[in-house]
Design a protein around this motif. Structure first.
Motif, PDB file in Angstrom:
ATOM      1  N   ILE A  83       0.833  -1.208   0.000  1.00 39.41           N
ATOM      2  CA  ILE A  83       0.000   0.000   0.000  1.00 39.41           C
ATOM      3  C   ILE A  83       0.867   1.258   0.000  1.00 39.41           C
ATOM      4  CG2 ILE A  83      -1.646   1.323   1.398  1.00 39.41           C
ATOM      5  CD1 ILE A  83      -2.831  -1.452   2.229  1.00 39.41           C
ATOM      6  N   ILE A  84       1.897   1.292   0.853  1.00 36.95           N
ATOM      7  CA  ILE A  84       2.799   2.452   0.886  1.00 36.95           C
ATOM      8  C   ILE A  84       3.436   2.658  -0.489  1.00 36.95           C
ATOM      9  CG2 ILE A  84       5.026   3.275   1.774  1.00 36.95           C
ATOM     10  CD1 ILE A  84       4.279   2.060   4.475  1.00 36.95           C
ATOM     11  N   SER A  85       3.841   1.573  -1.126  1.00 36.81           N
ATOM     12  CA  SER A  85       4.501   1.678  -2.433  1.00 36.81           C
ATOM     13  C   SER A  85       3.563   2.231  -3.493  1.00 36.81           C
ATOM     14  CB  SER A  85       5.033   0.315  -2.868  1.00 36.81           C
ATOM     15  OG  SER A  85       6.013  -0.126  -1.969  1.00 36.81           O
ATOM     16  N   LEU A  86       2.322   1.771  -3.499  1.00 39.36           N
ATOM     17  CA  LEU A  86       1.371   2.284  -4.484  1.00 39.36           C
ATOM     18  C   LEU A  86       1.051   3.757  -4.222  1.00 39.36           C
ATOM     19  CD1 LEU A  86      -1.040  -0.739  -4.971  1.00 39.36           C
ATOM     20  CD2 LEU A  86       0.669   0.148  -6.575  1.00 39.36           C
ATOM     21  N   MET A  87       1.012   4.138  -2.961  1.00 42.49           N
ATOM     22  CA  MET A  87       0.786   5.552  -2.652  1.00 42.49           C
ATOM     23  C   MET A  87       1.988   6.396  -3.092  1.00 42.49           C
ATOM     24  SD  MET A  87      -1.103   5.058   1.017  1.00 42.49           S
ATOM     25  CE  MET A  87      -0.926   6.748   1.508  1.00 42.49           C
ATOM     26  N   ALA A  88       3.180   5.875  -2.933  1.00 47.88           N
ATOM     27  CA  ALA A  88       4.378   6.591  -3.373  1.00 47.88           C
ATOM     28  C   ALA A  88       4.380   6.760  -4.891  1.00 47.88           C
ATOM     29  CB  ALA A  88       5.634   5.852  -2.929  1.00 47.88           C
ATOM     30  N   ALA A  89       3.821   5.788  -5.590  1.00 47.36           N
ATOM     31  CA  ALA A  89       3.743   5.900  -7.045  1.00 47.36           C
ATOM     32  C   ALA A  89       2.959   7.146  -7.445  1.00 47.36           C
ATOM     33  CB  ALA A  89       3.104   4.645  -7.637  1.00 47.36           C
ATOM     34  N   GLY A  90       1.952   7.499  -6.661  1.00 49.26           N
ATOM     35  CA  GLY A  90       1.181   8.710  -6.958  1.00 49.26           C
ATOM     36  C   GLY A  90       2.039   9.970  -6.905  1.00 49.26           C
ATOM     37  N   PHE A  91       2.945  10.057  -5.924  1.00 53.08           N
ATOM     38  CA  PHE A  91       3.858  11.199  -5.866  1.00 53.08           C
ATOM     39  C   PHE A  91       4.708  11.267  -7.132  1.00 53.08           C
ATOM     40  CE2 PHE A  91       3.180  11.112  -1.242  1.00 53.08           C
ATOM     41  CZ  PHE A  91       3.083  12.470  -0.986  1.00 53.08           C
ATOM     42  N   HIS A  92       5.183  10.100  -7.572  1.00 51.37           N
ATOM     43  CA  HIS A  92       6.064  10.076  -8.741  1.00 51.37           C
ATOM     44  C   HIS A  92       5.305  10.363 -10.031  1.00 51.37           C
ATOM     45  CE1 HIS A  92       9.357   8.922  -6.236  1.00 51.37           C
ATOM     46  NE2 HIS A  92       8.749   7.824  -5.835  1.00 51.37           N
ATOM     47  N   VAL A  93       4.050   9.977 -10.106  1.00 51.54           N
ATOM     48  CA  VAL A  93       3.242  10.310 -11.285  1.00 51.54           C
ATOM     49  C   VAL A  93       3.086  11.824 -11.372  1.00 51.54           C
ATOM     50  CG1 VAL A  93       0.910  10.187 -12.264  1.00 51.54           C
ATOM     51  CG2 VAL A  93       2.023   8.112 -11.449  1.00 51.54           C
ATOM     52  N   ARG A  94       2.766  12.450 -10.239  1.00 52.16           N
ATOM     53  CA  ARG A  94       2.597  13.915 -10.223  1.00 52.16           C
ATOM     54  C   ARG A  94       3.876  14.634 -10.619  1.00 52.16           C
ATOM     55  NH1 ARG A  94       0.139  15.931  -4.716  1.00 52.16           N
ATOM     56  NH2 ARG A  94       2.312  16.424  -4.679  1.00 52.16           N
ATOM     57  N   ALA A  95       5.007  14.079 -10.249  1.00 53.80           N
ATOM     58  CA  ALA A  95       6.293  14.716 -10.551  1.00 53.80           C
ATOM     59  C   ALA A  95       6.841  14.300 -11.914  1.00 53.80           C
ATOM     60  CB  ALA A  95       7.305  14.385  -9.464  1.00 53.80           C
ATOM     61  N   ASN A  96       6.062  13.503 -12.663  1.00 56.30           N
ATOM     62  CA  ASN A  96       6.472  13.036 -13.985  1.00 56.30           C
ATOM     63  C   ASN A  96       7.793  12.254 -13.928  1.00 56.30           C
ATOM     64  OD1 ASN A  96       6.154  12.651 -16.722  1.00 56.30           O
ATOM     65  ND2 ASN A  96       7.172  14.559 -17.277  1.00 56.30           N
ATOM     66  N   GLU A  97       7.907  11.374 -12.933  1.00 55.10           N
ATOM     67  CA  GLU A  97       9.103  10.550 -12.757  1.00 55.10           C
ATOM     68  C   GLU A  97       8.768   9.096 -13.082  1.00 55.10           C
ATOM     69  OE1 GLU A  97      11.019  13.179  -9.111  1.00 55.10           O
ATOM     70  OE2 GLU A  97       9.970  11.316  -8.662  1.00 55.10           O
ATOM     71  N   GLN A  98       8.697   8.804 -14.379  1.00 54.00           N
ATOM     72  CA  GLN A  98       8.267   7.472 -14.802  1.00 54.00           C
ATOM     73  C   GLN A  98       9.131   6.338 -14.274  1.00 54.00           C
ATOM     74  OE1 GLN A  98       8.138  10.122 -16.810  1.00 54.00           O
ATOM     75  NE2 GLN A  98       6.033  10.203 -17.500  1.00 54.00           N
TER      76      GLN A  98
END
Length: 176
Positions: A83-98
């Motif tokens: 769950i923490i990892s999937l939530m962190a993915a949201g931060f990276h999507v917003r920052a355009n860090e594929q």
């Protein structure tokens, strides 16, 4: 459980534990946060809370199974890390860090595999069938699919403002 599966699960648990210990410590200590995506925008208390949960999850991946004390906590810690990892993915999507979106999605997948692989301890302790964690993982799949779509689509395009595209008439009068 056969020896190969047990070694593979311990290896995955060790990898995840080291990763999340390394990720949680700077959040608690407050050092090096400028290199982490999105944490400058969050209140300090939330950053510390995230670091504490990461360290507790890393500890929960190893200690309960290694000591034999409450070993059913290990699959729960693995679900928490997913769950923490999937939530962190949201931060990276917003920052355009594929690449980071891909990394956090991979961490979530590894944690889900550990949760399912270690579920037998939890099922024995409280008599729960294997379809329960499988259903929980299936509920995480839409989040993973959304993350992958966002990965390939990129950040949402914003409507151009007048400052981005100056009025040609105004431009012509201002250059005279």
């Amino acid at each position: 459980m056969d020896t190969f599966a047990n070694v593979a699960l311990w290896s995955a648990q060790g990898f995840l534990a080291l990763f999340f210990l390394g990720a949680g410590a700077p959040k608690i200590l407050g050092r090096g946060l400028d290199r982490w995506t999105g944490f400058s925008e969050l209140p300090r208390s939330q950053v510390v809370f995230t670091g504490i949960t990461e360290i507790l999850a890393a500890t929960g991946l190893i200690l309960p199974m290694a000591t034999g004390i409450l070993p059913w906590l290990t699959p729960l810690a693995a679900v928490g890390i997913a769950i923490i990892s999937l939530m962190a993915a949201g931060f990276h999507v917003r920052a355009n860090e594929q690449p980071n979106v891909l990394e956090t999605s991979l961490l979530a997948s590894i944690a889900a595999a550990v949760a399912i692989g270690r579920w037998d301890h939890l099922a024995v302790a409280i008599d729960i069938k294997i379809w329960v964690p499988a259903a929980a993982i299936v509920l995480l799949i839409p989040a993973a699919i959304t993350t992958v779509i966002a990965l390939f689509k990129g950040p949402a395009d914003q409507a151009p403002s007048s400052a981005d595209h100056p009025n040609p008439a105004r431009l012509a009068t201002s250059t005279r």
